[in-house]
Design an enzyme around this catalytic site. Structure first.
Site, PDB file in Angstrom:
ATOM      1  CD1 TRP A   1      -1.882   2.337   1.763  1.00  0.00           C
ATOM      2  CD2 TRP A   1      -3.012   1.282   0.150  1.00  0.00           C
ATOM      3  NE1 TRP A   1      -2.881   3.177   1.340  1.00  0.00           N
ATOM      4  CE2 TRP A   1      -3.591   2.551   0.350  1.00  0.00           C
ATOM      5  CE3 TRP A   1      -3.550   0.443  -0.827  1.00  0.00           C
ATOM      6  CZ2 TRP A   1      -4.685   2.984  -0.393  1.00  0.00           C
ATOM      7  CZ3 TRP A   1      -4.643   0.885  -1.562  1.00  0.00           C
ATOM      8  CH2 TRP A   1      -5.189   2.143  -1.336  1.00  0.00           C
TER       9      TRP A   1
ATOM     10  CB  CYS B   1     -10.480   1.921   2.420  1.00  0.00           C
ATOM     11  SG  CYS B   1     -10.288   1.413   4.139  1.00  0.00           S
TER      12      CYS B   1
ATOM     13  CE  LYS C   1      -3.816  -2.880   6.116  1.00  0.00           C
ATOM     14  NZ  LYS C   1      -2.836  -2.165   5.262  1.00  0.00           N
TER      15      LYS C   1
ATOM     16  CG  ASP D   1      -8.693  -1.100   6.176  1.00  0.00           C
ATOM     17  OD1 ASP D   1      -8.650  -0.359   7.174  1.00  0.00           O
ATOM     18  OD2 ASP D   1      -8.095  -0.854   5.115  1.00  0.00           O
TER      19      ASP D   1
ATOM     20  CD1 TRP E   1      -6.478   2.943   9.724  1.00  0.00           C
ATOM     21  CD2 TRP E   1      -8.623   3.360  10.220  1.00  0.00           C
ATOM     22  NE1 TRP E   1      -7.254   2.436   8.716  1.00  0.00           N
ATOM     23  CE2 TRP E   1      -8.576   2.689   8.984  1.00  0.00           C
ATOM     24  CE3 TRP E   1      -9.858   3.717  10.741  1.00  0.00           C
ATOM     25  CZ2 TRP E   1      -9.721   2.369   8.261  1.00  0.00           C
ATOM     26  CZ3 TRP E   1     -11.005   3.404  10.017  1.00  0.00           C
ATOM     27  CH2 TRP E   1     -10.922   2.750   8.802  1.00  0.00           C
TER      28      TRP E   1
ATOM     29  NE  ARG F   1      -2.116   1.527  10.678  1.00  0.00           N
ATOM     30  CZ  ARG F   1      -2.638   1.823   9.488  1.00  0.00           C
ATOM     31  NH1 ARG F   1      -2.767   0.906   8.549  1.00  0.00           N
ATOM     32  NH2 ARG F   1      -3.000   3.062   9.226  1.00  0.00           N
TER      33      ARG F   1
ATOM     34  CG  ASP G   1      -3.641   4.835   6.012  1.00  0.00           C
ATOM     35  OD1 ASP G   1      -3.999   4.133   6.973  1.00  0.00           O
ATOM     36  OD2 ASP G   1      -4.096   4.708   4.871  1.00  0.00           O
TER      37      ASP G   1
HETATM   38  C1  GLA Z   1      -6.611   1.834   4.904  1.00  0.00           C
HETATM   39  C2  GLA Z   1      -5.419   1.177   5.576  1.00  0.00           C
HETATM   40  C3  GLA Z   1      -4.228   1.184   4.621  1.00  0.00           C
HETATM   41  C4  GLA Z   1      -4.593   0.474   3.325  1.00  0.00           C
HETATM   42  C5  GLA Z   1      -5.823   1.129   2.724  1.00  0.00           C
HETATM   43  C6  GLA Z   1      -6.371   0.356   1.531  1.00  0.00           C
HETATM   44  O1  GLA Z   1      -6.392   3.179   4.686  1.00  0.00           O
HETATM   45  O2  GLA Z   1      -5.108   1.858   6.746  1.00  0.00           O
HETATM   46  O3  GLA Z   1      -3.110   0.579   5.227  1.00  0.00           O
HETATM   47  O4  GLA Z   1      -4.824  -0.892   3.580  1.00  0.00           O
HETATM   48  O5  GLA Z   1      -6.880   1.202   3.668  1.00  0.00           O
HETATM   49  O6  GLA Z   1      -7.478   1.009   1.003  1.00  0.00           O
END
Ligand code: GLA
Length: 518
Positions: free
Chosen positions: A49, A134, A161, A163, A197, A214, A218
């Site tokens: 990413w 996302c 992972k 999200d 996040w 997380r 980001d």
């Molecule tokens: C979020 C995650 C990123 C990535 C994007 C993909 O923003 O935090 O690390 O995986 O989604 O859309």
């Protein structure tokens, strides 16, 4: 043959909805990692990413990165988990099941996984706990939790992972708990990486659900590193140190080491900070196109040793005068300790640390290992002075002895054994997996519980110390035509600290072309 699958589906596992509390998880609460033995040190790997974003993720790109990961020496330094992130990998079919996007991934997601396993690496995939990912280009797991985790198991993912986009109205603890439950029910042990996040304070409850979470937003927009943003993340993440430990990691996001926008000094500092915080070391740069300094930073085994330390302590800021911060609180497996001076002032400066600040006694006489110059000095009484330039670090390991052992760093030749019986005469089939330890200590023999294996498979561990080979044997007499699959789990103990090591898993496929005589 199907009955011989090694995994018994675990249904009806009690859904453990945990109440978020402000305290670190009670040590008696069983962590997800205690069940599957995974990620007892922070996972290491690569994810697309940060440098690529959604485009141009394809099977071709991921295969090129896998090859570069091996050729550049990153595999030999312990990086293992690799795969597409939000790379438009799958869609949902009319029957509700996920299907691979064959236009982008012509071998299918299982085929890509086999390629990665065949290289001695682990397969990482991505999804979302909401209705869509996302970018909204891929379906999320909401309402399809079991089918989706079954699909990830069929594709043989080792790391997922998950999200938190498009999750409006969902209870975060319930949503991720359900995913953990169905993940276990799907029968394939995976590293569960939560990606909210920091939303919902996952450090308070996610140790029972996943292996890492997380803690912040980001680290960059795809393609360009952002030093100021990376530092804000580091200073937010360090405050969560009490919540981390073996099998439960604060994740300050994939690294931006070696990306456009970061100098060599900044890359070295960022890597040091991530190692000091026992963060998952997931590289996010283009591995096909690395400078020598970037490779040297990412493969510095002495820095990686701090990150991968079996005690799993997360270092944190001890003091910060605005220009310089001292990071400590990181005891290591051999009785040594890590310390880091991070300098944010404008001119080179000389800075002193005292032994008491980093957890030793004032009267101790100690050796200091500089983890970037690879020089040892000492013994020093009372403390140590280091000179640090702007944006740079002094990353040190401090010990009562001159030895600075490296904890286990495992490198496998493959994680996939494929056995095939073509004729009808009984025969003995064998295939091997060899695992090297690039760390200092000879390892005890890996242990495989014979009761965990299906009746058609036996496993013997040959060799000892730094190189051990798993010999997988099938006696084919009486087997019926068909195919079977097993996931073999091996366990070990790190000999210096006596701590359990992360369980090692690999796949064994058996294809029997004709019925075989007894
Ligand atoms: C979020 C995650 C990123 C990535 C994007 C993909 O923003 O935090 O690390 O995986 O989604 O859309």
């Amino acid at each position: 043959m199907r009955r011989s699958l090694v995994f018994i589906l675990v249904s009806g596992v009690a859904l453990s909805v945990l109440v978020a509390s402000g305290r670190p998880q009670d040590a008696r609460t069983q962590t997800h990692a205690e069940v599957d033995g995974l990620a007892l040190t922070p996972p290491m790997g690569w994810y697309p990413w940060n440098i690529f974003g959604q485009e141009p993720q394809t099977e071709k790109l991921i295969r090129e990165i896998v090859d570069a990961l091996v050729a550049s020496g990153l595999k030999d330094a312990g990086y293992a988990y690799v795969g597409p992130d939000e790379g438009i990998c799958f869609s949902r079919g009319a029957d509700g099941k996920l299907v691979s996007n064959l236009a982008r991934y012509p071998s299918g997601l299982r085929g890509l996984g086999d390629y990665i396993h065949g290289k001695g690496l682990k397969y990482a995939l991505y999804t979302d706990a909401g209705s869509k990912t996302c970018s909204t280009a891929m379906p999320g797991t909401k309402g399809h939790e079991f089918e989706d985790m079954r699909a990830f198991a069929d594709w043989r993912a080792d790391y997922i992972k998950i999200d938190w986009c498009n999750s409006e109205g969902q209870d975060i603890v319930k949503a991720y708990s359900l995913l953990a439950e169905v993940q276990r029910a799907a029968g394939r042990p995976v590293v569960h990486s939560l990606c909210s996040w920091g939303e919902g304070y996952p450090w308070r409850w996610a140790g029972a659900i996943g292996h890492m979470w997380r803690t912040t937003s980001d680290i960059c927009a795809p393609g360009q590193a952002d030093w100021a943003r990376a530092l804000r993340i580091a200073f937010a993440n360090e405050k969560l140190a009490p919540f981390a430990g073996p099998g439960r990691w604060n994740d300050p996001d994939m690294m931006v080491v070696g990306m456009p926008g970061l100098s060599e000094v900044q890359s070295r500092s960022l890597f040091s900070l991530w190692c000091m915080m026992a963060s998952p070391l997931i590289a996010g740069n283009d591995l096909r196109d690395m400078t020598r300094p970037t490779i040297d930073i990412l493969t510095n085994l002495e820095a990686i040793a701090v990150d991968q330390d079996p005690l799993g302590a997360q270092g944190h800021v001890v003091w910060n005068d605005g220009n310089v911060s001292l990071w400590a609180g990181k005891p290591l497996f051999d009785g040594s300790r890590a310390a880091l001076l991070f300098y944010q002032g404008k001119h080179k400066a000389q800075q002193r640390i005292t032994w008491e600040e980093i957890g030793f006694a004032a009267a101790d006489e100690l050796y200091v290992r500089n983890l970037w110059t690879h020089e040892t000095s000492g013994p020093h009484a009372g403390g140590f002075s280091a000179s640090v330039g702007p944006g740079d670090v002094a990353f040190l390991r401090i010990s009562k002895t001159k030895d600075f052992p490296i904890p286990p760093v495992l490198v496998a030749d493959t994680y996939l054994v494929s056995l095939r019986a073509a004729g009808s005469r009984p025969e003995k089939l064998a295939g091997t997996v060899t695992v090297l330890n690039k760390g200092s200590a000879d390892l005890p023999p890996w242990r495989v519980d014979p009761k965990s294996l299906p009746p058609w498979l036996s496993v013997a561990v040959m060799g000892s110390g730094k190189s051990q080979t798993f010999v997988n044997t099938v006696m084919t007499a009486g087997l019926k035509r068909g195919s079977a699959h097993a996931v073999v789990r091996a366990d070990n103990v790190e000999p210096i600290s006596g701590r359990p090591m992360s369980a090692l898993y690999y796949d064994v496929d058996l294809e029997v072309v004709r019925n075989i005589r007894r």
